[in-house]
Design an enzyme around this catalytic site. Structure first.
Site, PDB file in Angstrom:
ATOM      1  N   GLY A  21       0.732  -1.315  -0.114  1.00 10.43           N
ATOM      2  CA  GLY A  21      -0.068   0.083   0.187  1.00 10.43           C
ATOM      3  C   GLY A  21       0.789   1.355  -0.051  1.00 10.43           C
ATOM      4  N   LEU A  52      -5.144   6.510  -5.020  1.00 14.30           N
ATOM      5  CA  LEU A  52      -4.221   7.152  -6.334  1.00 14.30           C
ATOM      6  C   LEU A  52      -3.377   8.172  -5.838  1.00 14.30           C
ATOM      7  CD1 LEU A  52      -6.566   6.210  -9.120  1.00 14.30           C
ATOM      8  CD2 LEU A  52      -4.839   4.934  -8.169  1.00 14.30           C
ATOM      9  N   ARG A  54      -1.510   8.807  -3.577  1.00 17.67           N
ATOM     10  CA  ARG A  54      -0.210   8.754  -2.841  1.00 17.67           C
ATOM     11  C   ARG A  54       0.622   7.379  -3.066  1.00 17.67           C
ATOM     12  NH1 ARG A  54      -4.399   7.476  -0.420  1.00 17.67           N
ATOM     13  NH2 ARG A  54      -4.597   5.654   0.716  1.00 17.67           N
ATOM     14  N   ASP A 112      -1.280  -2.739   7.634  1.00 18.06           N
ATOM     15  CA  ASP A 112      -2.277  -1.884   7.957  1.00 18.06           C
ATOM     16  C   ASP A 112      -3.280  -2.325   9.149  1.00 18.06           C
ATOM     17  OD1 ASP A 112      -3.726  -3.965   6.997  1.00 18.06           O
ATOM     18  OD2 ASP A 112      -4.620  -2.562   5.571  1.00 18.06           O
ATOM     19  N   ARG A 117       0.265  -7.930  11.780  1.00 18.52           N
ATOM     20  CA  ARG A 117       1.681  -7.737  12.500  1.00 18.52           C
ATOM     21  C   ARG A 117       1.998  -8.582  13.598  1.00 18.52           C
ATOM     22  NH1 ARG A 117       0.439  -1.403  12.209  1.00 18.52           N
ATOM     23  NH2 ARG A 117       1.973  -0.762  10.788  1.00 18.52           N
ATOM     24  N   CYS A 153      10.752  -8.137  20.816  1.00 21.89           N
ATOM     25  CA  CYS A 153      10.116  -8.369  19.645  1.00 21.89           C
ATOM     26  C   CYS A 153       8.793  -7.385  19.425  1.00 21.89           C
ATOM     27  CB  CYS A 153       9.408 -10.028  19.850  1.00 21.89           C
ATOM     28  SG  CYS A 153       7.942 -10.012  20.920  1.00 21.89           S
ATOM     29  N   CYS A 168     -23.874   1.903  28.086  1.00 23.09           N
ATOM     30  CA  CYS A 168     -24.987   2.668  28.399  1.00 23.09           C
ATOM     31  C   CYS A 168     -24.952   4.150  27.811  1.00 23.09           C
ATOM     32  CB  CYS A 168     -25.096   2.771  29.839  1.00 23.09           C
ATOM     33  SG  CYS A 168     -23.611   3.648  30.695  1.00 23.09           S
ATOM     34  N   CYS A 435       7.737 -14.019  23.306  1.00 23.29           N
ATOM     35  CA  CYS A 435       9.369 -14.067  23.077  1.00 23.29           C
ATOM     36  C   CYS A 435       9.865 -14.779  24.260  1.00 23.29           C
ATOM     37  CB  CYS A 435       9.839 -13.288  22.467  1.00 23.29           C
ATOM     38  SG  CYS A 435      10.225 -11.718  23.433  1.00 23.29           S
TER      39      CYS A 435
END
Length: 618
Positions: A21, A52, A54, A112, A117, A153, A168, A435
């Site tokens: 992206g 388009l 960027r 994104d 990730r 990590c 509420c 990790c």
């Protein structure tokens, strides 16, 4: 000049790039121009018109095509001799397993969302492949290096999560426009067009309220069920009158609620539109092409104009009609998508009508889309800067130049004229469940909570496991996977609906559950602590997980979440100590800006508490 060792390292490297992206387009171009010869790209998205401005590898003619494949074709036009493999796929697909990751020298993320990730981080740890992580939001950005055994990590530190609001407040007493957006998106849109069996927070049972389209035979039915005798226009008006009229009247009957609050006013279609317009729908011709938008059909051309109450009412009615007539096969399975024009129009109109009822200022579609989609508009220059920094760190990783690894933040220094602040990476967090082997603690009422709740709310949602396996001692009590036989699937389905302390060996105070995800090659232990009661507002899951580095929020929490008001600023994750310049290194103070998206759909984030300072990796 590039040294011989650098040239050889670059030329011989096999690089995996996840995401094509805003950052990905710049990154692929920079990798190609820097001499990289073997690049693999994974991206599941297709090109949209909004990209388009960027994502410069794409053109108008590419709209609707695979980002990964078009990016590959664009770069090969000026670097035809290099090898680029493009996969239009989800990085979480099973073919992209640990063995797949092991073939690469370095992985570069331009993702994104937090879930993907985390998934890539775990695969890199399992495959022992260095990861260079990145993100931008507006003028802010960061690049971080994660190497197993040398640095923290990606999941060692808390990550931002969208701000949430009490149910509420959302359903009964909204005071901000964002409350109306959350109500329109997460409750009304979901109930109308999503799963009809979801929890009901909208008081959607019919009553004798004079709503158009109702009759006495429907009195016991769900208002959101369209009766056979109702046209789409009648159905839309029935929904309008119920949620904006009858529900408000019902709320007003509780005088105690409004003693210190401004009383809302019920709104019915008959009060807004002239009598002659009440049963007139907009006419349009069926034909080939995209589904028309309500805005276009109603002549509302400027998305930055604030619609009047009557205009919002017309948009609401028209959107419902368009969904039922033109997208009927999708109704029942839809979720809100900021790139779905009809969905954005519906949420904008619904939020504005509700805001009008509660005396809250109305907003334009442009503003409403920003709030609903958590949009912080991307800046092409920031993407280019971050992409360059990614390549710089990737080259250091290939050269194993660990003394010069840097985590770099694109963030204005509060006291100095600095926009780029590099700092040395941190050591791994010893309490990180990803990790390290530190167990987690789950406080839960073992006498009332089902295994399904633990799987959905903890194992999948918080721990990010895709195909979990749950062991209690030597007993396998739950597993997911495509290779399970029918008997096993049936057994696990039964187990999901069991209360924790009803298992043959009860899961209760002091029990340890071992949870694995074979795809991610991740295992962690969860120690169970029984607790009788939970605060419904502050602890809506009915469970509290500690010892993990998942998302953190401020004090406002609920089961109905929002990603916050678009005016919120991305917060600082932690502060690093200021280092004297006497050692010859330019380090200074840096604040980590955790960003969820590299595109123009960046989640708006709240601030983070400071964490303890940690020793830097030398």
């Amino acid at each position: 000049m590039t040294s011989t060792s650098q040239r050889e390292a670059i030329k011989g490297a096999k690089v995996l790039m996840v995401g094509a992206g805003g950052i990905g387009c710049e990154l692929l171009k920079t990798l190609a121009l820097s001499g990289f010869q073997d690049i693999h790209i994974i991206d599941m998205d297709t090109i949209e018109v909004s990209n388009l401005n960027r994502q410069f590898l794409f053109r108008q003619s590419h709209v609707g095509q695979s980002k990964a494949k078009v990016a590959r074709e664009a770069v090969l036009k000026f670097r035809p001799s290099i090898n680029i493999t493009a996969s239009h796929a989800n990085v979480k697909d099973p073919q992209f397993n640990v063995e797949f990751f092991k073939q690469f020298n370095v992985v570069l993320n331009g993702l994104d969302n937090l879930d993907a990730r985390r998934h890539v981080n775990r695969l890199c740890l399992a495959a022992e492949v260095p990861l260079v992580e990145s993100g931008t939001t507006g003028f802010l950005g960061q690049v971080t290096v994660h190497i197993k055994g040398r640095t923290e990590c990606y999941e060692c530190q808390t990550k931002p999560t969208p701000k949430t609001y009490p149910v509420c407040t959302i359903t009964s007493t909204p005071s901000k426009f964002v409350h109306c957006i959350v109500w329109a998106k997460d409750l009304l849109f979901a109930k109308l067009f999503g799963d009809k069996n979801q929890g009901n927070d909208l008081n959607v049972r019919s009553s004798s309220n004079g709503s158009e389209g109702n009759n006495s035979s429907d009195a016991s039915k769900d208002v959101f069920e369209q009766s056979p005798h109702e046209s789409p226009d009648q159905y839309a008006r029935k929904i309008y009158d119920h949620v904006f009229g009858h529900n408000i009247e019902a709320a007003l009957s509780n005088e105690e609620t409004w003693k210190n609050r401004r009383r809302p006013r019920p709104i019915y279609v008959r009060d807004v539109l002239p009598e002659g317009e009440r049963n007139e729908g907009v006419k349009y011709e069926d034909g080939v092409g995209s589904i028309p938008s309500a805005m276009g059909l109603l002549g509302l051309k400027n998305p930055q104009e604030i619609w009047s109450l009557s205009e919002n009412t017309r948009v609401f009615l028209e959107v419902v009609r368009l969904f039922l007539e033109k997208r009927d096969k999708e109704v029942g399975n839809l979720t809100f998508d900021k790139d779905d024009q009809l969905a954005v129009e519906f949420v904008t109109a619904s939020a504005n009508i509700r805001a009008s009822s509660f005396g809250i200022p109305l907003h334009s579609l442009f503003e409403a889309k920003g709030i609903a989609g958590n949009i912080v508009h991307a800046v092409a220059t920031t993407n280019a800067i971050i992409s360059g920094l990614i390549v710089i760190e990737a080259i250091k990783v290939l050269l194993r130049d660990s003394n010069n690894y840097r985590m770099t933040y694109c963030l204005e220094h509060p006291n100095r004229k600095m926009l780029l602040m590099p700092v040395e990476p941190f050591e791994a967090n010893p309490s990180c469940y990803v990790c390290s082997e530190t167990p987690l603690l789950l406080e839960v009422n073992t006498a009332t909570t089902k295994l399904r709740d633990v799987i959905d709310k903890i194992v999948k949602s918080k721990l990010g496991m895709n195909l979990p396996l749950v062991m209690q001692g030597l007993s396998l009590i739950y597993e997911e996977g495509d290779d399970l036989d029918a008997d096993m699937v049936a057994t696990y389905a039964i187990n999901l609906d069991k209360v924790l302390n009803e298992f043959p060996t009860p899961v209760t105070n002091g029990t340890t559950l071992s949870v694995e995800d074979f795809q991610q090659e991740l295992t962690c232990n969860i120690n169970i602590k029984h607790r009788d009661e939970f605060d419904e507002e502050k602890e809506p899951d009915g469970m509290v997980l500690t010892g993990w580095s998942g998302p953190t929020t401020k004090s406002e929490k609920s089961s109905s979440s929002s990603n916050g008001d678009s005016s919120s600023a991305a917060g600082a994750k932690r502060k690093l100590e200021e280092v004297s310049e006497g050692n010859g290194k330019n380090k200074g103070i840096a604040q980590e800006v955790e960003v969820n998206d590299e595109d123009d759909d960046v989640s708006v984030l709240d601030g983070f508490p400071e964490t303890n300072k940690k020793k830097r990796v030398q």
